[in-house]
Each structure stands twice: as structure tokens, then as C-alpha cells.
Design a protein around this motif. Structure first.
Motif, PDB file in Angstrom:
ATOM      1  N   VAL A  14     -19.353  -9.497  -4.039  1.00  8.47           N
ATOM      2  CA  VAL A  14     -17.970  -9.901  -4.289  1.00  8.47           C
ATOM      3  C   VAL A  14     -17.053  -8.768  -3.861  1.00  8.47           C
ATOM      4  N   THR A  15     -15.998  -9.097  -3.130  1.00 11.55           N
ATOM      5  CA  THR A  15     -14.972  -8.131  -2.753  1.00 11.55           C
ATOM      6  C   THR A  15     -13.621  -8.690  -3.155  1.00 11.55           C
ATOM      7  N   ARG A  16     -12.804  -7.852  -3.764  1.00 12.16           N
ATOM      8  CA  ARG A  16     -11.462  -8.282  -4.157  1.00 12.16           C
ATOM      9  C   ARG A  16     -10.446  -7.777  -3.148  1.00 12.16           C
ATOM     10  N   GLN A  17      -9.494  -8.627  -2.807  1.00 13.90           N
ATOM     11  CA  GLN A  17      -8.393  -8.231  -1.935  1.00 13.90           C
ATOM     12  C   GLN A  17      -7.130  -8.892  -2.463  1.00 13.90           C
ATOM     13  N   GLY A  18      -6.309  -8.104  -3.164  1.00 13.04           N
ATOM     14  CA  GLY A  18      -5.139  -8.671  -3.810  1.00 13.04           C
ATOM     15  C   GLY A  18      -5.564  -9.636  -4.898  1.00 13.04           C
ATOM     16  N   SER A  19      -5.064 -10.871  -4.835  1.00  9.93           N
ATOM     17  CA  SER A  19      -5.417 -11.888  -5.826  1.00  9.93           C
ATOM     18  C   SER A  19      -6.552 -12.783  -5.350  1.00  9.93           C
ATOM     19  N   ALA A  20      -7.122 -12.489  -4.179  1.00 13.92           N
ATOM     20  CA  ALA A  20      -8.212 -13.297  -3.626  1.00 13.92           C
ATOM     21  C   ALA A  20      -9.531 -12.541  -3.711  1.00 13.92           C
ATOM     22  N   PHE A  21     -10.622 -13.301  -3.661  1.00 16.75           N
ATOM     23  CA  PHE A  21     -11.964 -12.733  -3.733  1.00 16.75           C
ATOM     24  C   PHE A  21     -12.821 -13.351  -2.638  1.00 16.75           C
ATOM     25  N   THR A  22     -13.667 -12.526  -2.037  1.00 22.64           N
ATOM     26  CA  THR A  22     -14.646 -13.027  -1.083  1.00 22.64           C
ATOM     27  C   THR A  22     -16.013 -12.993  -1.747  1.00 22.64           C
ATOM     28  N   VAL A  23     -16.634 -14.166  -1.885  1.00 23.11           N
ATOM     29  CA  VAL A  23     -17.912 -14.306  -2.585  1.00 23.11           C
ATOM     30  C   VAL A  23     -18.981 -14.699  -1.572  1.00 23.11           C
ATOM     31  N   TYR A  74     -26.108 -12.429 -13.739  1.00 25.34           N
ATOM     32  CA  TYR A  74     -26.320 -11.326 -12.800  1.00 25.34           C
ATOM     33  C   TYR A  74     -25.075 -10.446 -12.813  1.00 25.34           C
ATOM     34  N   ILE A  75     -25.239  -9.150 -13.143  1.00 20.24           N
ATOM     35  CA  ILE A  75     -24.124  -8.210 -13.250  1.00 20.24           C
ATOM     36  C   ILE A  75     -23.992  -7.436 -11.940  1.00 20.24           C
ATOM     37  N   LEU A  76     -22.836  -7.565 -11.305  1.00 16.83           N
ATOM     38  CA  LEU A  76     -22.564  -6.841 -10.059  1.00 16.83           C
ATOM     39  C   LEU A  76     -21.572  -5.726 -10.363  1.00 16.83           C
ATOM     40  N   SER A  77     -22.060  -4.482 -10.370  1.00 19.62           N
ATOM     41  CA  SER A  77     -21.223  -3.337 -10.734  1.00 19.62           C
ATOM     42  C   SER A  77     -20.404  -2.845  -9.548  1.00 19.62           C
ATOM     43  N   SER A  78     -19.303  -2.157  -9.856  1.00 18.48           N
ATOM     44  CA  SER A  78     -18.467  -1.480  -8.855  1.00 18.48           C
ATOM     45  C   SER A  78     -18.032  -2.412  -7.733  1.00 18.48           C
ATOM     46  N   VAL A  79     -17.408  -3.530  -8.098  1.00 13.43           N
ATOM     47  CA  VAL A  79     -16.890  -4.459  -7.092  1.00 13.43           C
ATOM     48  C   VAL A  79     -15.795  -3.767  -6.289  1.00 13.43           C
ATOM     49  N   PRO A  80     -15.912  -3.711  -4.964  1.00 12.50           N
ATOM     50  CA  PRO A  80     -14.890  -3.022  -4.162  1.00 12.50           C
ATOM     51  C   PRO A  80     -13.579  -3.783  -4.129  1.00 12.50           C
ATOM     52  N   THR A  81     -12.489  -3.036  -4.080  1.00 15.24           N
ATOM     53  CA  THR A  81     -11.151  -3.601  -3.968  1.00 15.24           C
ATOM     54  C   THR A  81     -10.552  -3.144  -2.655  1.00 15.24           C
ATOM     55  N   ALA A  82     -10.169  -4.086  -1.817  1.00  9.72           N
ATOM     56  CA  ALA A  82      -9.645  -3.750  -0.500  1.00  9.72           C
ATOM     57  C   ALA A  82      -8.136  -3.601  -0.490  1.00  9.72           C
ATOM     58  N   GLN A  83      -7.488  -3.797  -1.625  1.00  5.99           N
ATOM     59  CA  GLN A  83      -6.030  -3.676  -1.667  1.00  5.99           C
ATOM     60  C   GLN A  83      -5.605  -3.315  -3.075  1.00  5.99           C
ATOM     61  N   VAL A  84      -4.703  -2.371  -3.196  1.00  8.80           N
ATOM     62  CA  VAL A  84      -4.203  -1.959  -4.504  1.00  8.80           C
ATOM     63  C   VAL A  84      -3.241  -3.005  -5.033  1.00  8.80           C
ATOM     64  N   GLN A  85      -3.337  -3.274  -6.329  1.00 10.70           N
ATOM     65  CA  GLN A  85      -2.395  -4.188  -6.958  1.00 10.70           C
ATOM     66  C   GLN A  85      -1.026  -3.521  -7.081  1.00 10.70           C
ATOM     67  N   PRO A  86       0.056  -4.296  -7.154  1.00 10.90           N
ATOM     68  CA  PRO A  86       1.391  -3.702  -7.286  1.00 10.90           C
ATOM     69  C   PRO A  86       1.463  -2.803  -8.508  1.00 10.90           C
ATOM     70  N   PRO A  87       2.158  -1.675  -8.411  1.00  6.66           N
ATOM     71  CA  PRO A  87       2.270  -0.782  -9.562  1.00  6.66           C
ATOM     72  C   PRO A  87       2.889  -1.497 -10.752  1.00  6.66           C
ATOM     73  N   ARG A  88       2.414  -1.153 -11.944  1.00  6.18           N
ATOM     74  CA  ARG A  88       3.003  -1.710 -13.152  1.00  6.18           C
ATOM     75  C   ARG A  88       3.129  -0.603 -14.189  1.00  6.18           C
ATOM     76  N   PRO A  89       4.229  -0.586 -14.928  1.00  8.20           N
ATOM     77  CA  PRO A  89       4.396   0.461 -15.932  1.00  8.20           C
ATOM     78  C   PRO A  89       3.338   0.347 -17.011  1.00  8.20           C
ATOM     79  N   LEU A  90       2.939   1.484 -17.555  1.00  6.73           N
ATOM     80  CA  LEU A  90       2.027   1.479 -18.685  1.00  6.73           C
ATOM     81  C   LEU A  90       2.746   0.921 -19.906  1.00  6.73           C
ATOM     82  N   PRO A  91       1.984   0.326 -20.855  1.00  7.44           N
ATOM     83  CA  PRO A  91       2.624  -0.211 -22.058  1.00  7.44           C
ATOM     84  C   PRO A  91       3.462   0.847 -22.768  1.00  7.44           C
TER      85      PRO A  91
END
Length: 366
Positions: free
Chosen positions: A100-109, A198-215
Motif C-alpha cells: 500500500v502506498t499513500r499519495q495525498g487522499s488516495a491509496f495504491t493497493v 495482515y499488518i503492513l508496517s511503515s506504509v510509504p507516503t508519496a505526498q505530505v498532507q497540508p500543514p495543520r496547527p497542533l491542538p
């Protein structure tokens, strides 16, 4: 004659052992069989005790059942097994079932050849998403943890979700088949449920999510030069558990080239390195914990304060609880934040005020 007596003795011992299994009333056994990053069978046992204790046989092990103990993976109504919240045993290694790879709000499975996957869940370490498909590029829907995965009850899904979430980014594939052998239980339970995950660790992210302030941090614009002192608005940019470093440290970036160096350190083990945000009028700071033996470790920047050109970040460190279900993979947790202005020195302290390794300027650790 001796052989006959020996056989009779063994038969008698076997009958006595079988008779000693005073299982609880309405015995129920629920299994979560984990593969991949976490290779173990986790078994919750439910029922009504016969007096203060009962006994069952799980696999080849005799188990003493008593009132449940206090434990993060204990569920309401379950019984303790030999003094533990669950019965646990290792599972055999299973070939990779999915990537699984994450890119923004989409995932490639991409399922492995022959893999039977009925659902895929993903956590970024903060929340859970159920993917809208099990193959190809798909979106996702925010969900309440692993609720609905396999035959897990809502309580079992909750404790598994709470245990695995801090180890994100990771994915959980629900298997439609049962690769591991069945667990033998004596006496026969009135209900025997099983969920293979099945646990898949360390899923790569190809794009950073937009910055958001901490609570709890202000969202109004702040000056781009350091204030004389006081609280500083800190914006979380990204976090992860698979940095391209085994060393702990703090890396500061006030130029575009330094920001690229910082991102290469954070994302260097992933499929691609995202483009860092602009540092015009701002400073990026990466906090790296260094190598850890399993999942369950993490770092979060919770506040920032300044005194002239001196910046102090306060961080929250997390570590796995004793007996937690852990992804058995080496991790290297990190967090990157952005603050307005530039600083001559950055100090990082934990919630107890103890310092972490520090660095200043240019994106170099020193």
C-alpha cells in the motif's frame, strides 16, 4: 505385561487430564490471527467462571481462567488466561500479502498473487481510514478504527485499533482465508470466532498532507520575525516512523536546500521524497528519535516558546506499553514542524523538561 500397565497408566492420566478441564459456562473463544508486521495469535476467552477459576485447553497448553486483569487489550466480559488479558502464541511467517502506498487522499493497493483480501484499513498514527477498494488506486473513508474487520467484536476492534494506531503509518488487510492452522480448544466452545489480519508496517507516503496547527495553538497569522519572548505558533507538517537515520537528533532548516536535506532524512526510505513547503519567513525543524526495535514509539511537538532568537520545543514521547501488540519491525520515528521567523539556536525538551539532542541552522545536526 509392563507395556500393558504403562499403556493403562498413560490412558488413566489422559482421562484425568481431560476431566480436569472445568471450562467456564457458555465458553466463547475469539481469535485475531496476525501476520506480517505482527506475527502472533491473540485470543480472548469469555464465559462464566465455575467458582473463582476454570480451566481450558488452548492448543497444547492448559490455561487457568480467572477474573480479567487490568490491561490495554482486555475487553469487557473476557477472562484472564494464566494471569494475562489474552492467550497469545506466535504465528508462522506468511509471504507478503499486499503493498500500500499513500499519495495525498488516495491509496495504491497491490495485492500479492493469490492473496485473498476482503478489506484494507489504514492509520497515519492519528486516525483510521477504510480504503474504498482492495486493488488499484482508491480513496478512503474515515472510520472508527477496525470496527467491522473480520469477526472482531466492537470491543476487540477498539483495543486492537488503539494498540496499532500509534505505530502508524501502517495498513491492516483483512484476509478472507485462514493461512494458520485452527486453534484446538477443549472443551468445545459454544462460539469460536476468528479474524485473520495482515499488518503492513511503515506504509510509504508519496505526498505530505497540508500543514495543520497542533491542538490548542492559535491559527491567526504571526510575525515572521521572532518575538521578544513567549509562546510561538507551531504548525505540524508531517510525522513518520521510518526515517533514513538510526541516530537521534534535531535538524533545522531555514533555506530551501536545508529543507530538502531535512526531507531526505525523514523520507529517504520511502518510495519518493515529497517537496518541502516554502521556508520564506519560516523555519522547519525535524525531531528524530533514532532507531527503535519495534513499532509503538513516536514523537509529537506539543508547544514552542522563544526568548529572543532562542527557540524551545516541547515534545511528547510515546513508547509501547508492556505486553502491547507490536509491529515487529525496526522503526525510526520523526516529526517535522514549522515555526515563523528564524532562530540562532533550537532546544528540544520532553514533557519533563529533559533535553533531547539539538542542532542549529543550515539543516545540519551538531
Amino acid at each position: 505385561m509392563k507395556r500393558t500397565l504403562l499403556a493403562a497408566a498413560l490412558l488413566g492420566a489422559g482421562l484425568l487430564s481431560a476431566c480436569s478441564m472445568t471450562g467456564p459456562g457458555n465458553l466463547k473463544v475469539h481469535e485475531a490471527v496476525l501476520y506480517g508486521g505482527a506475527q502472533e495469535r491473540v485470543v480472548w476467552v469469555y464465559g462464566t467462571l465455575q467458582g473463582s477459576a476454570s480451566s481450558v485447553k488452548l492448543g497444547s497448553q492448559s490455561a487457568d481462567l480467572r477474573a480479567q486483569v487490568s490491561d490495554p487489550i482486555a475487553t469487557p466480559g473476557s477472562l484472564s488466561v494464566n494471569g494475562k488479558a489474552t492467550y497469545r502464541e506466535p504465528t508462522a511467517t506468511l509471504p507478503a500479502q499486499v503493498t500500500v502506498t499513500r499519495q495525498g487522499s488516495a491509496f495504491t493497493v497491490t495485492p500479492a498473487s493469490g492473496a485473498q483480501i476482503s478489506a484494507v484499513y489504514y492509520t497515519d498514527g492519528q486516525s483510521w481510514t477504510r480504503l474504498n477498494g482492495t486493488i488499484g488506486t482508491v480513496g478512503g473513508t474515515r472510520v472508527d478504527g477496525l470496527k467491522g474487520a473480520g469477526q472482531l467484536t466492537d470491543d476487540e476492534a477498539r483495543v486492537l485499533s488503539d494498540t496499532l494506531r500509534p505505530q502508524g503509518p501502517l495498513a491492516v488487510a483483512v484476509l478472507a482465508n485462514q493461512p494458520a492452522p485452527a486453534l484446538a480448544v477443549e472443551p468445545t466452545p459454544t462460539e469460536h470466532l476468528r479474524s485473520d489480519l495482515y499488518i503492513l508496517s511503515s506504509v510509504p507516503t508519496a505526498q505530505v498532507q497540508p500543514p495543520r496547527p497542533l491542538p490548542g495553538t492559535p491559527t491567526t497569522p504571526t510575525p515572521t520575525t521572532p518575538t521578544p519572548g513567549g509562546n510561538v505558533t507551531v504548525t505540524q507538517i508531517a510525522t513518520g516512523t521510518n526515517a533514513n537515520t538510526s541516530e537521534a537528533g534535531v535538524q533545522v532548516a531555514a533555506t530551501a536546500s536545508a529543507a530538502s536535506s531535512l526531507y531526505a532524512r525523514a523520507y529517504g526510505r520511502q518510495s519518493s521524497v515529497p517537496t518541502p513547503p516554502s521556508v520564506t519567513g519560516r523555519t522547519l525543524i525535524g525531531v528524530f528519535l533514532g532507531q527503535r526495535p519495534t513499532g509503538g514509539y513516536g514523537v509529537q511537538v506539543v508547544s514552542a516558546s522563544s526568548s529572543g532568537t532562542q527557540l524551545t520545543l516541547r515534545v511528547r514521547l510515546t513508547a509501547p506499553a508492556p505486553g502491547a501488540i507490536l509491529a515487529q519491525v525496526i522503526t525510526s520515528p520523526w516529526a517535522i514542524v514549522s515555526v515563523p521567523g528564524s532562530y540562532s539556536a533550537v532546544t528540544v525538551i520532553d514533557e519533563n523538561g529533559q533535553p533531547l539532542p539539538t542542532a542549529t541552522g543550515g539543516g545540519q545536526v551538531r
